[in-house]
Structure formats: structure tokens, C-alpha cells
Motif scaffolding. Structure first.
Motif, PDB file in Angstrom:
ATOM      1  N   SER A   1       1.006  -0.952  -0.078  1.00 25.01           N
ATOM      2  CA  SER A   1       0.222  -0.194   0.039  1.00 25.01           C
ATOM      3  C   SER A   1       1.089   1.293  -0.262  1.00 25.01           C
ATOM      4  O   SER A   1       0.999   2.417  -0.655  1.00 25.01           O
ATOM      5  CB  SER A   1      -1.003   0.155   1.365  1.00 25.01           C
ATOM      6  OG  SER A   1      -2.012   1.132   1.627  1.00 25.01           O
TER       7      SER A   1
ATOM      8  N   ALA B   1       2.756   1.495  -3.359  1.00 23.13           N
ATOM      9  CA  ALA B   1       1.224   1.866  -4.221  1.00 23.13           C
ATOM     10  C   ALA B   1       1.510   3.557  -4.407  1.00 23.13           C
ATOM     11  O   ALA B   1       1.480   4.159  -5.161  1.00 23.13           O
ATOM     12  CB  ALA B   1      -0.276   1.748  -4.089  1.00 23.13           C
ATOM     13  N   ARG B   2       1.758   4.037  -2.981  1.00 22.64           N
ATOM     14  CA  ARG B   2       1.616   6.027  -2.576  1.00 22.64           C
ATOM     15  C   ARG B   2       2.866   5.892  -3.286  1.00 22.64           C
ATOM     16  O   ARG B   2       2.570   7.272  -3.370  1.00 22.64           O
ATOM     17  CB  ARG B   2       1.195   6.028  -1.460  1.00 22.64           C
ATOM     18  CG  ARG B   2      -0.484   5.439  -0.591  1.00 22.64           C
ATOM     19  CD  ARG B   2      -0.552   5.511   0.336  1.00 22.64           C
ATOM     20  NE  ARG B   2      -0.652   7.010   0.659  1.00 22.64           N
ATOM     21  CZ  ARG B   2      -1.184   8.198   1.100  1.00 22.64           C
ATOM     22  NH1 ARG B   2      -1.695   7.294   2.368  1.00 22.64           N
ATOM     23  NH2 ARG B   2      -0.929   9.149   1.907  1.00 22.64           N
TER      24      ARG B   2
ATOM     25  N   TRP C   1      -0.043   2.907  -9.519  1.00 27.03           N
ATOM     26  CA  TRP C   1      -0.252   2.537  -8.575  1.00 27.03           C
ATOM     27  C   TRP C   1      -0.491   1.348  -8.456  1.00 27.03           C
ATOM     28  O   TRP C   1      -0.856   0.973  -7.335  1.00 27.03           O
ATOM     29  CB  TRP C   1       0.003   4.143  -7.825  1.00 27.03           C
ATOM     30  CG  TRP C   1      -2.100   4.914  -8.031  1.00 27.03           C
ATOM     31  CD1 TRP C   1      -1.229   5.683  -8.867  1.00 27.03           C
ATOM     32  CD2 TRP C   1      -3.397   4.092  -7.463  1.00 27.03           C
ATOM     33  NE1 TRP C   1      -3.156   5.740  -9.364  1.00 27.03           N
ATOM     34  CE2 TRP C   1      -4.014   5.030  -8.251  1.00 27.03           C
ATOM     35  CE3 TRP C   1      -3.532   2.740  -6.803  1.00 27.03           C
ATOM     36  CZ2 TRP C   1      -4.793   4.655  -8.367  1.00 27.03           C
ATOM     37  CZ3 TRP C   1      -5.690   3.192  -6.586  1.00 27.03           C
ATOM     38  CH2 TRP C   1      -5.895   3.874  -7.581  1.00 27.03           C
ATOM     39  N   THR C   2      -2.234   0.808  -9.177  1.00 29.15           N
ATOM     40  CA  THR C   2      -3.171   0.579  -9.458  1.00 29.15           C
ATOM     41  C   THR C   2      -2.494  -1.031  -9.035  1.00 29.15           C
ATOM     42  O   THR C   2      -3.216  -2.025  -8.243  1.00 29.15           O
ATOM     43  CB  THR C   2      -3.971   0.590 -10.559  1.00 29.15           C
ATOM     44  OG1 THR C   2      -3.075   0.384 -12.017  1.00 29.15           O
ATOM     45  CG2 THR C   2      -4.874   1.881 -10.512  1.00 29.15           C
TER      46      THR C   2
ATOM     47  N   MET D   1      -1.422  -1.979  -4.860  1.00 35.67           N
ATOM     48  CA  MET D   1      -2.286  -1.725  -4.262  1.00 35.67           C
ATOM     49  C   MET D   1      -3.689  -2.698  -4.793  1.00 35.67           C
ATOM     50  O   MET D   1      -3.585  -3.616  -3.387  1.00 35.67           O
ATOM     51  CB  MET D   1      -2.948   0.075  -4.600  1.00 35.67           C
ATOM     52  CG  MET D   1      -4.145  -0.168  -3.139  1.00 35.67           C
ATOM     53  SD  MET D   1      -3.532   0.359  -2.086  1.00 35.67           S
ATOM     54  CE  MET D   1      -3.782   2.365  -2.149  1.00 35.67           C
TER      55      MET D   1
ATOM     56  N   VAL E   1      -6.698   0.226   3.020  1.00 34.57           N
ATOM     57  CA  VAL E   1      -6.205  -0.360   1.756  1.00 34.57           C
ATOM     58  C   VAL E   1      -7.439   0.039   0.872  1.00 34.57           C
ATOM     59  O   VAL E   1      -7.233   1.000  -0.346  1.00 34.57           O
ATOM     60  CB  VAL E   1      -5.961  -2.196   0.744  1.00 34.57           C
ATOM     61  CG1 VAL E   1      -5.957  -1.649  -0.392  1.00 34.57           C
ATOM     62  CG2 VAL E   1      -4.278  -2.372   2.053  1.00 34.57           C
TER      63      VAL E   1
ATOM     64  N   ASN F   1      -7.666   3.449   0.995  1.00 34.49           N
ATOM     65  CA  ASN F   1      -6.610   4.290   0.063  1.00 34.49           C
ATOM     66  C   ASN F   1      -7.275   4.905  -1.191  1.00 34.49           C
ATOM     67  O   ASN F   1      -6.835   5.586  -2.326  1.00 34.49           O
ATOM     68  CB  ASN F   1      -5.166   4.201   0.487  1.00 34.49           C
ATOM     69  CG  ASN F   1      -4.799   4.313   1.377  1.00 34.49           C
ATOM     70  OD1 ASN F   1      -5.004   5.853   2.178  1.00 34.49           O
ATOM     71  ND2 ASN F   1      -4.285   3.675   2.458  1.00 34.49           N
ATOM     72  N   MET F   2      -7.506   3.158  -1.972  1.00 41.43           N
ATOM     73  CA  MET F   2      -7.751   3.131  -3.077  1.00 41.43           C
ATOM     74  C   MET F   2      -8.979   4.419  -3.424  1.00 41.43           C
ATOM     75  O   MET F   2      -9.207   4.569  -4.433  1.00 41.43           O
ATOM     76  CB  MET F   2      -8.461   1.168  -3.359  1.00 41.43           C
ATOM     77  CG  MET F   2      -7.354   0.706  -3.718  1.00 41.43           C
ATOM     78  SD  MET F   2      -7.752  -1.036  -3.875  1.00 41.43           S
ATOM     79  CE  MET F   2      -7.806  -1.091  -5.510  1.00 41.43           C
TER      80      MET F   2
END
Length: 176
Positions: A72, A75-76, A85-86, A89, A108, A111-112
Motif C-alpha cells: 500500500s 503504491a503511494r 499505482w494500481t 494497491m 487499503v 486509500n484506493m
């Protein structure tokens, strides 16, 4: 992170306490926080290098929740660098869900949703929102559900959808 100096001080203290433990969940989590701090300072490569170390350690120790959290944060960082970033994540979500790490899954999902909304990817955001809110309701994860509702209200406000914005705000306030 929201409280600046307090965040840094707590993160530094956690790292200082965890280092003598050696390879452990505590050290991995402290390193995740440090990688996140690197991201906030624009030190993306340092953050990614640390995240890779965390993931290796976590895989050896069988820490699925920490692996999910590291993905996670990766991804950020990748998103902050302007890249896709997908995938990290989605893998973070799959690991959290399959491992029964409910709090991590809620985090998660939240954040997504925020990241999709921030990039104006409304179709993906809507799909994740519905999945996330249902998951958070079933698993009683109020913090993530509250975050989802807050982001949703913010999106409606930016889109000029005032009635829906007010509805989301009232839902959040009524639950307080």
C-alpha cells in the motif's frame, strides 16, 4: 503524519525501540513508517528501497498484514512519482482480504478510493467505494468507513452535487 513533529517523534521512537529486536514485525512496521516519511520528503527511491527490504523481511517472517501494508505504501510512493499505482494497491488488497487482515483491508480500500477520486477516475472509484463500504460495514471497520464517507462528501462538493454532499456530511455527523 497529520501532527508533524509528533508523527516524526513517535516514528523515530518506534524505530529506536524496534532495531534491537532485529528482524521482526515491529521493525518492519517502523521501516514502513520511515519509507512513508521518505515519500513525504520526495525521497522516493529511498522509500522504495526500504519497502523492498520490508517486504523481503515480512515474507520470510510470514507477516501477510505487513506485506499488504508495504504494498500500500509502495503504491503511494509510485503514485507520487507519477507512475501507475494500481497493481501494488490491488495486490495489497488481495493479500489483506485473503489473509483475513480486516483492518488492513479497510485501510487499503479507503486509500484506493481516495486515490481513484483524486485522479478523477470516477468509474473505478464508484466500484471500489461500493465494495469498500460493504466490507467495512460487515466487518465493523468504522475508521475506514468514516474516511470513505468523508472523501465521498468532498468529491460531491467538488462536483457541485450539494445535496449529496450534505447527505454524506450528515451521515458522518450523525454517526459521531
Amino acid at each position: 503524519q497529520c501532527r508533524g513533529a509528533d508523527f516524526r517523534q513517535a516514528a523515530d521512537a518506534a524505530l529506536k525501540l524496534a532495531k534491537p529486536l532485529g528482524r521482526s514485525a515491529q521493525l518492519a512496521n517502523a521501516y514502513i513508517t520511515l519509507a512513508y516519511r521518505h515519500m513525504l520528503k520526495g525521497r522516493y527511491q529511498d522509500g522504495l528501497a526500504l519497502i523492498r527490504q520490508v517486504r523481503e523481511m515480512s515474507e520470510q517472517l510470514g507477516l501477510g498484514d505487513v506485506i499488504s501494508d508495504s504494498l500500500s505504501v509502495e503504491a503511494r510512493i509510485v503514485r507520487a512519482m507519477g507512475n501507475d499505482w494500481t497493481l501494488p494497491m490491488q495486490v495489497a488488497l488481495e493479500i489483506a482480504l485473503s489473509g483475513g487482515h480486516e483492518y488492513r483491508a479497510g485501510h487499503v480500500y479507503a486509500n484506493m478510493y481516495w486515490m481513484y477520486c483524486d485522479e478523477l477516475r470516477h468509474e473505478e472509484a464508484e466500484q471500489i467505494y461500493n465494495e469498500a463500504l460493504a466490507y467495512c460495514d460487515v466487518h465493523d471497520i468504522g475508521t475506514s468507513a468514516d474516511f470513505l464517507l468523508g472523501v465521498r462528501a468532498e468529491v460531491f462538493e467538488k462536483l457541485g452535487r450539494w445535496d449529496e454532499c450534505l447527505s454524506m456530511a450528515h451521515i458522518r455527523l450523525d454517526d459521531q
